[in-house]
Design an enzyme around this catalytic site. Structure first.
Site, PDB file in Angstrom:
ATOM      1  N   LYS A   1       7.501  -9.370   0.101  1.00  0.00           N
ATOM      2  CA  LYS A   1       6.070  -9.705   0.069  1.00  0.00           C
ATOM      3  C   LYS A   1       5.696 -10.755   1.123  1.00  0.00           C
ATOM      4  O   LYS A   1       4.582 -10.765   1.612  1.00  0.00           O
ATOM      5  CB  LYS A   1       5.665 -10.175  -1.324  1.00  0.00           C
ATOM      6  CG  LYS A   1       5.653  -9.046  -2.339  1.00  0.00           C
ATOM      7  CD  LYS A   1       5.107  -9.490  -3.682  1.00  0.00           C
ATOM      8  CE  LYS A   1       5.126  -8.342  -4.676  1.00  0.00           C
ATOM      9  NZ  LYS A   1       4.547  -8.693  -5.964  1.00  0.00           N
TER      10      LYS A   1
ATOM     11  N   ASP B   1      -2.178  -8.780  -6.577  1.00  0.00           N
ATOM     12  CA  ASP B   1      -1.485  -9.197  -7.811  1.00  0.00           C
ATOM     13  C   ASP B   1      -2.367 -10.111  -8.677  1.00  0.00           C
ATOM     14  O   ASP B   1      -2.491  -9.906  -9.888  1.00  0.00           O
ATOM     15  CB  ASP B   1      -0.182  -9.934  -7.473  1.00  0.00           C
ATOM     16  CG  ASP B   1       0.950  -8.974  -7.125  1.00  0.00           C
ATOM     17  OD1 ASP B   1       0.899  -7.801  -7.547  1.00  0.00           O
ATOM     18  OD2 ASP B   1       1.895  -9.398  -6.431  1.00  0.00           O
TER      19      ASP B   1
HETATM   20  P1  NAP Z   1       9.837 -15.606  -7.607  1.00  0.00           P
HETATM   21  O1  NAP Z   1       8.942 -15.835  -6.436  1.00  0.00           O
HETATM   22  O2  NAP Z   1      11.304 -15.511  -7.403  1.00  0.00           O
HETATM   23  O3  NAP Z   1       9.544 -16.815  -8.663  1.00  0.00           O
HETATM   24  C1  NAP Z   1      10.255 -16.916  -9.864  1.00  0.00           C
HETATM   25  C2  NAP Z   1       9.799 -18.159 -10.648  1.00  0.00           C
HETATM   26  O4  NAP Z   1      10.525 -18.192 -11.865  1.00  0.00           O
HETATM   27  C3  NAP Z   1      10.078 -19.477  -9.941  1.00  0.00           C
HETATM   28  O5  NAP Z   1       9.084 -20.402 -10.295  1.00  0.00           O
HETATM   29  C4  NAP Z   1      11.435 -19.886 -10.513  1.00  0.00           C
HETATM   30  O6  NAP Z   1      11.637 -21.288 -10.568  1.00  0.00           O
HETATM   31  C5  NAP Z   1      11.310 -19.390 -11.943  1.00  0.00           C
HETATM   32  N1  NAP Z   1      12.627 -19.057 -12.495  1.00  0.00           N
HETATM   33  C6  NAP Z   1      13.461 -18.069 -12.074  1.00  0.00           C
HETATM   34  N2  NAP Z   1      14.590 -18.084 -12.816  1.00  0.00           N
HETATM   35  C7  NAP Z   1      14.458 -19.122 -13.702  1.00  0.00           C
HETATM   36  C8  NAP Z   1      15.294 -19.645 -14.732  1.00  0.00           C
HETATM   37  N3  NAP Z   1      16.498 -19.098 -14.994  1.00  0.00           N
HETATM   38  N4  NAP Z   1      14.850 -20.705 -15.439  1.00  0.00           N
HETATM   39  C9  NAP Z   1      13.633 -21.259 -15.165  1.00  0.00           C
HETATM   40  N5  NAP Z   1      12.807 -20.805 -14.213  1.00  0.00           N
HETATM   41  C10 NAP Z   1      13.203 -19.738 -13.490  1.00  0.00           C
HETATM   42  O7  NAP Z   1       9.444 -14.269  -8.401  1.00  0.00           O
HETATM   43  P2  NAP Z   1       7.982 -13.599  -8.539  1.00  0.00           P
HETATM   44  O8  NAP Z   1       7.765 -12.648  -7.428  1.00  0.00           O
HETATM   45  O9  NAP Z   1       7.006 -14.678  -8.758  1.00  0.00           O
HETATM   46  O10 NAP Z   1       8.184 -12.717  -9.865  1.00  0.00           O
HETATM   47  C11 NAP Z   1       8.376 -13.333 -11.119  1.00  0.00           C
HETATM   48  C12 NAP Z   1       8.279 -12.312 -12.248  1.00  0.00           C
HETATM   49  O11 NAP Z   1       7.018 -11.706 -12.246  1.00  0.00           O
HETATM   50  C13 NAP Z   1       9.297 -11.178 -12.181  1.00  0.00           C
HETATM   51  O12 NAP Z   1       9.768 -10.979 -13.481  1.00  0.00           O
HETATM   52  C14 NAP Z   1       8.478  -9.992 -11.724  1.00  0.00           C
HETATM   53  O13 NAP Z   1       8.991  -8.762 -12.205  1.00  0.00           O
HETATM   54  C15 NAP Z   1       7.138 -10.299 -12.369  1.00  0.00           C
HETATM   55  N6  NAP Z   1       5.992  -9.676 -11.671  1.00  0.00           N
HETATM   56  C16 NAP Z   1       5.187  -8.844 -12.390  1.00  0.00           C
HETATM   57  C17 NAP Z   1       4.097  -8.251 -11.779  1.00  0.00           C
HETATM   58  C18 NAP Z   1       3.208  -7.324 -12.564  1.00  0.00           C
HETATM   59  O14 NAP Z   1       2.421  -6.585 -11.936  1.00  0.00           O
HETATM   60  N7  NAP Z   1       3.247  -7.327 -13.873  1.00  0.00           N
HETATM   61  C19 NAP Z   1       3.806  -8.527 -10.426  1.00  0.00           C
HETATM   62  C20 NAP Z   1       4.629  -9.416  -9.721  1.00  0.00           C
HETATM   63  C21 NAP Z   1       5.733  -9.987 -10.373  1.00  0.00           C
HETATM   64  P3  NAP Z   1      12.237 -22.108  -9.294  1.00  0.00           P
HETATM   65  O15 NAP Z   1      11.062 -22.372  -8.390  1.00  0.00           O
HETATM   66  O16 NAP Z   1      12.786 -23.341  -9.897  1.00  0.00           O
HETATM   67  O17 NAP Z   1      13.277 -21.233  -8.654  1.00  0.00           O
END
Ligand code: NAP
Length: 279
Positions: A71, A107
């Protein structure tokens, strides 16, 4: 679906891409409107990303969606970024306008659509707590500010990342705060009208994981949203429901972002339910 010499293509770029539901959603939408278009999964290795984006022009694609992990990485290869993508610094939709590639981010708008139309929740003047500060949180947070929320609190594992996002969000009328894990969780939850999990905690197969260690403070006045869509009801949502909160899973956001991407790529409207029914 019949492919002909005039069929226009679109697709979703990612790595891996085997889990994607976007082809089902978009092809159902083409069928509903009788469009001569087809939507395919596009598995792209990191070293082939630039060539893949050039290929969208070469093959005269309508456009493409972009999923993890590209992205942000696609941005240098595009000709223009819409405001939604500039703010989120992430692109989930590319529109090909006669070889000119424009990046959008649907999104955040997809999330807001789902909250307003599935949960029937008005965001105006509300206090919102976002768990996480990654890519999805960024897109959602920027969009929430446009809806006139009163206050936004960010709670993230890495404090610096939340601070960084808070800085990027500053300058609007919304009160922006960064919480730490030393702040009393029950107070943070009690102050929020809307709590959103944007972390992957609780996603299949880690069904026993949750972004919250306790649920005191949630009540029947709170709406709890999880943007995870597999499972449909995460542990966070189950526990929130036990506290009397209203809940909303992530499938509506997924359908919402798809619906908005479809409109950008084809210039045509599609009923939300056509996309939602595929999930
Ligand atoms: P990302 O950029 O990798 O961000 C992940 C976030 O979660 C960060 O703030 C990270 O914290 C935190 N995190 C990850 N592992 C963790 C853990 N074990 N304990 C505590 N915090 C944790 O990912 P993203 O693109 O934002 O996506 C996140 C989620 O949203 C995914 O599950 C994805 O499938 C979902 N999503 C859904 C949609 C939809 O249309 N429904 C769209 C987009 C994404 P740190 O900053 O400390 O690493």
């Amino acid at each position: 679906m019949t492919l002909t010499g005039t069929t226009r293509l679109a697709g979703v770029i990612g790595h891996p891409i085997t889990h994607t539901v976007s082809p089902a959603m978009h092809n159902a939408a083409y069928a509903h409107l009788g469009l001569d278009c087809a939507y395919i999964p596009l598995h792209v290795l990191p070293e082939a990303l630039e060539a893949a984006i050039k290929g969208l022009r070469a093959f005269e694609f309508l456009g493409a969606n972009v999923t993890l992990p590209y992205k942000e990485a696609v941005i240098p290869y595009l000709d223009e970024l819409d405001m939604s993508a500039q703010k989120a610094q992430a692109v989930n939709t590319i529109v090909n306008q006669d070889g000119w590639l424009i990046g959008y981010n649907t999104d955040g708008a997809g999330f807001v659509y789902s909250v307003q139309n599935e949960a029937h929740f008005s965001l105006k003047k509300k206090c919102v707590l976002i768990l996480g500060a990654g890519g999805a949180a960024k897109g959602i947070a920027h969009r929430l500010l446009q809806e006139g929320i009163y206050a936004l609190t960010l709670l993230n594992r890495s404090h610096e990342r939340a601070e960084h996002l808070a800085k990027a969000l500053s300058g609007s009328a919304t009160l922006i705060k960064v919480a730490t894990h030393h702040d009393p969780l029950a107070e943070l939850l009690a102050q929020a009208d809307l709590v959103i999990n944007t972390t992957p905690l609780g996603m299949t197969p880690d069904l026993d994981a949750s972004p919250l260690s306790a649920y005191e403070g949630l009540s029947n006045a709170t709406l709890c949203c999880d943007i995870i869509y597999k499972p449909a009801e995460t542990l966070f949502l189950k526990k929130a429901k036990e506290k009397g909160a209203s809940i909303l899973g992530g499938a509506g956001m997924l359908a919402g972002q798809g619906m908005l991407a479809f409109e950008l790529m084809t210039g045509k409207s599609i009923p939300f339910d056509i996309m939602r029914a595929q999930l």
